[in-house]
Write a protein that holds these residues in place. Sequence first.
Motif, PDB file in Angstrom:
ATOM      1  N   LYS A 291       7.029  18.636   6.962  1.00 47.93           N
ATOM      2  CA  LYS A 291       8.174  19.400   6.500  1.00 47.93           C
ATOM      3  C   LYS A 291       9.124  18.709   5.317  1.00 47.93           C
ATOM      4  N   TRP A 292       8.818  17.709   5.286  1.00 49.68           N
ATOM      5  CA  TRP A 292       9.623  16.304   4.395  1.00 49.68           C
ATOM      6  C   TRP A 292       9.257  16.642   2.962  1.00 49.68           C
ATOM      7  N   LYS A 293      10.190  17.384   2.037  1.00 54.95           N
ATOM      8  CA  LYS A 293       9.930  17.204   0.506  1.00 54.95           C
ATOM      9  C   LYS A 293      10.786  15.812  -0.202  1.00 54.95           C
ATOM     10  N   VAL A 294       9.932  15.337  -0.969  1.00 57.34           N
ATOM     11  CA  VAL A 294      10.579  14.071  -1.523  1.00 57.34           C
ATOM     12  C   VAL A 294      10.328  14.091  -3.077  1.00 57.34           C
ATOM     13  N   ILE A 295      11.452  13.974  -3.891  1.00 57.48           N
ATOM     14  CA  ILE A 295      11.324  13.802  -5.327  1.00 57.48           C
ATOM     15  C   ILE A 295      11.264  12.178  -5.570  1.00 57.48           C
ATOM     16  N   ILE A 296      10.441  11.884  -6.254  1.00 54.86           N
ATOM     17  CA  ILE A 296      10.498  10.442  -6.521  1.00 54.86           C
ATOM     18  C   ILE A 296      10.671  10.093  -8.093  1.00 54.86           C
ATOM     19  N   GLY A 297      11.487   9.236  -8.461  1.00 51.70           N
ATOM     20  CA  GLY A 297      11.933   8.951  -9.522  1.00 51.70           C
ATOM     21  C   GLY A 297      12.130   7.269  -9.860  1.00 51.70           C
ATOM     22  N   GLY A 298      12.656   6.956 -10.948  1.00 51.41           N
ATOM     23  CA  GLY A 298      13.006   5.523 -11.204  1.00 51.41           C
ATOM     24  C   GLY A 298      11.844   4.812 -11.718  1.00 51.41           C
ATOM     25  N   SER A 299      10.599   5.158 -11.347  1.00 51.08           N
ATOM     26  CA  SER A 299       9.342   4.451 -12.114  1.00 51.08           C
ATOM     27  C   SER A 299       8.252   5.530 -11.741  1.00 51.08           C
ATOM     28  N   ALA A 300       7.184   5.248 -12.307  1.00 57.86           N
ATOM     29  CA  ALA A 300       6.079   6.060 -12.426  1.00 57.86           C
ATOM     30  C   ALA A 300       5.515   6.318 -10.827  1.00 57.86           C
ATOM     31  N   LEU A 301       5.143   7.504 -10.308  1.00 55.63           N
ATOM     32  CA  LEU A 301       4.589   7.626  -9.073  1.00 55.63           C
ATOM     33  C   LEU A 301       3.069   7.511  -9.181  1.00 55.63           C
ATOM     34  N   PRO A 302       2.471   6.477  -8.480  1.00 50.14           N
ATOM     35  CA  PRO A 302       1.210   6.157  -8.723  1.00 50.14           C
ATOM     36  C   PRO A 302       0.304   7.316  -7.801  1.00 50.14           C
ATOM     37  N   LYS A 303      -0.626   7.631  -8.493  1.00 49.09           N
ATOM     38  CA  LYS A 303      -1.666   8.792  -7.700  1.00 49.09           C
ATOM     39  C   LYS A 303      -2.176   8.500  -6.528  1.00 49.09           C
ATOM     40  N   SER A 304      -2.478   7.261  -6.078  1.00 47.97           N
ATOM     41  CA  SER A 304      -2.939   6.773  -4.808  1.00 47.97           C
ATOM     42  C   SER A 304      -1.555   7.134  -3.936  1.00 47.97           C
ATOM     43  N   LEU A 305      -0.581   6.611  -4.415  1.00 43.03           N
ATOM     44  CA  LEU A 305       0.425   6.817  -3.291  1.00 43.03           C
ATOM     45  C   LEU A 305       0.987   8.017  -3.085  1.00 43.03           C
ATOM     46  N   ALA A 306       0.912   9.143  -4.167  1.00 46.46           N
ATOM     47  CA  ALA A 306       1.081  10.485  -4.099  1.00 46.46           C
ATOM     48  C   ALA A 306       0.196  11.066  -2.862  1.00 46.46           C
ATOM     49  N   LYS A 307      -1.178  10.834  -3.086  1.00 44.63           N
ATOM     50  CA  LYS A 307      -2.352  11.289  -2.423  1.00 44.63           C
ATOM     51  C   LYS A 307      -2.128  10.986  -0.995  1.00 44.63           C
ATOM     52  N   GLY A 308      -1.651   9.363  -0.583  1.00 48.14           N
ATOM     53  CA  GLY A 308      -1.242   8.913   0.755  1.00 48.14           C
ATOM     54  C   GLY A 308      -0.259   9.959   1.337  1.00 48.14           C
ATOM     55  N   ALA A 309       0.638  10.104   0.555  1.00 49.38           N
ATOM     56  CA  ALA A 309       1.947  10.869   1.235  1.00 49.38           C
ATOM     57  C   ALA A 309       1.479  12.405   1.272  1.00 49.38           C
ATOM     58  N   MET A 310       0.706  12.871   0.413  1.00 50.61           N
ATOM     59  CA  MET A 310       0.329  14.407   0.714  1.00 50.61           C
ATOM     60  C   MET A 310      -0.511  14.205   1.841  1.00 50.61           C
ATOM     61  N   GLU A 311      -1.466  13.210   2.146  1.00 45.58           N
ATOM     62  CA  GLU A 311      -2.225  13.318   3.228  1.00 45.58           C
ATOM     63  C   GLU A 311      -1.457  13.365   4.501  1.00 45.58           C
ATOM     64  N   MET A 312      -0.384  13.029   4.700  1.00 44.89           N
ATOM     65  CA  MET A 312       0.631  13.209   5.821  1.00 44.89           C
ATOM     66  C   MET A 312       1.383  14.246   5.837  1.00 44.89           C
ATOM     67  N   GLY A 313       1.251  15.215   4.801  1.00 44.17           N
ATOM     68  CA  GLY A 313       1.761  16.587   4.661  1.00 44.17           C
ATOM     69  C   GLY A 313       3.009  16.366   4.042  1.00 44.17           C
ATOM     70  N   ILE A 314       3.605  15.253   3.205  1.00 42.68           N
ATOM     71  CA  ILE A 314       4.706  15.166   2.799  1.00 42.68           C
ATOM     72  C   ILE A 314       4.687  15.907   1.198  1.00 42.68           C
ATOM     73  N   ASP A 315       5.441  16.689   1.013  1.00 42.53           N
ATOM     74  CA  ASP A 315       5.657  17.470  -0.213  1.00 42.53           C
ATOM     75  C   ASP A 315       6.247  16.567  -1.320  1.00 42.53           C
ATOM     76  N   ILE A 316       5.675  15.866  -2.005  1.00 45.42           N
ATOM     77  CA  ILE A 316       6.061  14.769  -2.952  1.00 45.42           C
ATOM     78  C   ILE A 316       5.845  15.105  -4.490  1.00 45.42           C
ATOM     79  N   PHE A 317       6.807  14.744  -5.280  1.00 40.82           N
ATOM     80  CA  PHE A 317       6.365  15.249  -6.517  1.00 40.82           C
ATOM     81  C   PHE A 317       7.645  14.419  -7.484  1.00 40.82           C
ATOM     82  N   THR A 318       7.430  14.406  -8.560  1.00 41.02           N
ATOM     83  CA  THR A 318       8.141  13.451  -9.498  1.00 41.02           C
ATOM     84  C   THR A 318       9.324  14.304 -10.091  1.00 41.02           C
TER      85      THR A 318
END
Length: 544
Positions: free
Chosen positions: A299-326
């Motif tokens: 149920k955790w939504k996370v905005i990533i900023g400050g520097s680029a979000l690597p695709k591998s990190l995004a997929k790792g978060a998504m695999e845990m159910g995290i709604d991650i976006f930039t």
Amino acid sequence: MTARLIARTPSAVATQMVIGTILETGVRTSPNQEIVYADKCRMTYLELQQRVGRLASALAAAGVKAGDTVAVMDWDTHRYLECFYAIPMMGAVLHTVNVRLSPEQVLYTINHAKDDVILVNREFLPLIDAVKDRIETVKTFILLDDEGGDVPAGFAGEYEALLAQADSNYAFPELDENTCATTFYTTGTTGLPKGVYFSHRQLVLHTFALRAVTSGDGQGRFNQSDVYMPITPMFHVHAWGVPYLATLLGVKQVYPGRYVPEILLKLLVTEKVTFSHCVPTIIQMLLGSEVVRQLDLSKWKVIIGGSALPKSLAKGAMEMGIDIFTGYGMSETGPVLTLANLMPHMEEWDMDAQADVRCRAGRPIPMVDLRIVDGNMNSLPHDGKTQGEIVVRAPWLTQGYLDDPANSEELWQGGWLHTGDIGVIDADGYLKITDRIKDVIKTGGEWISSLDLEGLILQHPGVAECAVIGMPDAKWGERPLALVVKKPDADVTSEAIQNLVADFAEKGVISRYGIPENIKFVDSLPRTSVGKLDKKLMRTEHLG
């Protein structure tokens, strides 16, 4: 032809857009909602409003008046939230000091901002003591303390003690919405920090724009049922402006203090946090914790900023159910310009396709006019390929650098704020940052994006971190140098990385000129005070 202005009867009032209205709305909507500071403090919104009044009374008793500048040096606490409101609502200017700068840089920002009062956490007293004799304008110090120790000599008192003695019914003045509300300093890797500043009107409009883009149902939305916890320092661009939005909505707010992984994870679970924002290094640190595998973060939504979000990190978060976006923005832009929310039909895509979109900078939020331009300020096509500098207009952009007319004019050259970033925009309007102007690698007549190359190298399972810088080359002008941090006990070779990038070049993902023949394995990568890769320092260390 002259446009016709509206007529106003003498008794009509032009209500001003000021920060106090945000607080009033939150209190009216959710008077009994909670605000939490780690395991140390809980209060309601109604109590927050009363404490804001007490803080203003205490500051006034200490000599603060409209037009003064009040600096704050603290971790992410309920006190900081109170300062977000009380100080600007008095007509004073809130200076959010970056406590991660060096003592000399902190001294420079204090003197340059002409601070009159400093509220300082006990942890930062050694920093203040190191420069105190050279502080020029500060008249009063107030202690922020979780420990209950003695108040240092020369201080006006301790925060909680002063509030306990103060009147909650402070008569806040009526302010012009263009009154300066906040100031802070950029943390660029060149030259001295530059001061940016924002008015009440700008902060209110930024809050409303965030509300417009995050309301409703769907991916990445922020509504009254959410629980908010920042994992971006409150000294850094108003914690991206989200505390103002959270207060407007009347949501439960959780402030973690200093960022300690165990405390952050505990608060995520115990306080049922659903909405946060942070830089990639923080999410990487949290996901690398052994404890996190046992938690439900769906149920955790996370905005990533400050520097680029690597695709591998995004997929790792998504695999845990995290709604991650930039999200994308900068100190000068208050900060949010774009968010990488999925369009409704994209929510049905597979993880890999979604990750491609979530890792882009996103689409402009309401009231942001964003272009990519060539060197003559001509707009470039939105074909997802043509690169140009990103220039913007929006109601909340800093109107210059504090007491720095030359750099202010350079920032706003041609009537558009120049971000210094290079990007492309696709047919759906999504911006992708391809590099900083100063970081792009020019090799053999082609531009190679250091960010793209870093993202590809990070797809190697044994690579933890990567930074790419340009190194001089007699034949090609520049060639990429990849600085790579291995994961613990990983077996990674230069040849394996070259082969990985060569495979992507074969598929047309990157130019063959991007295959790095220069790879150096390092223990760590230097970062700025807000977590960005410090490529200036890397060039100094590795290129001389």
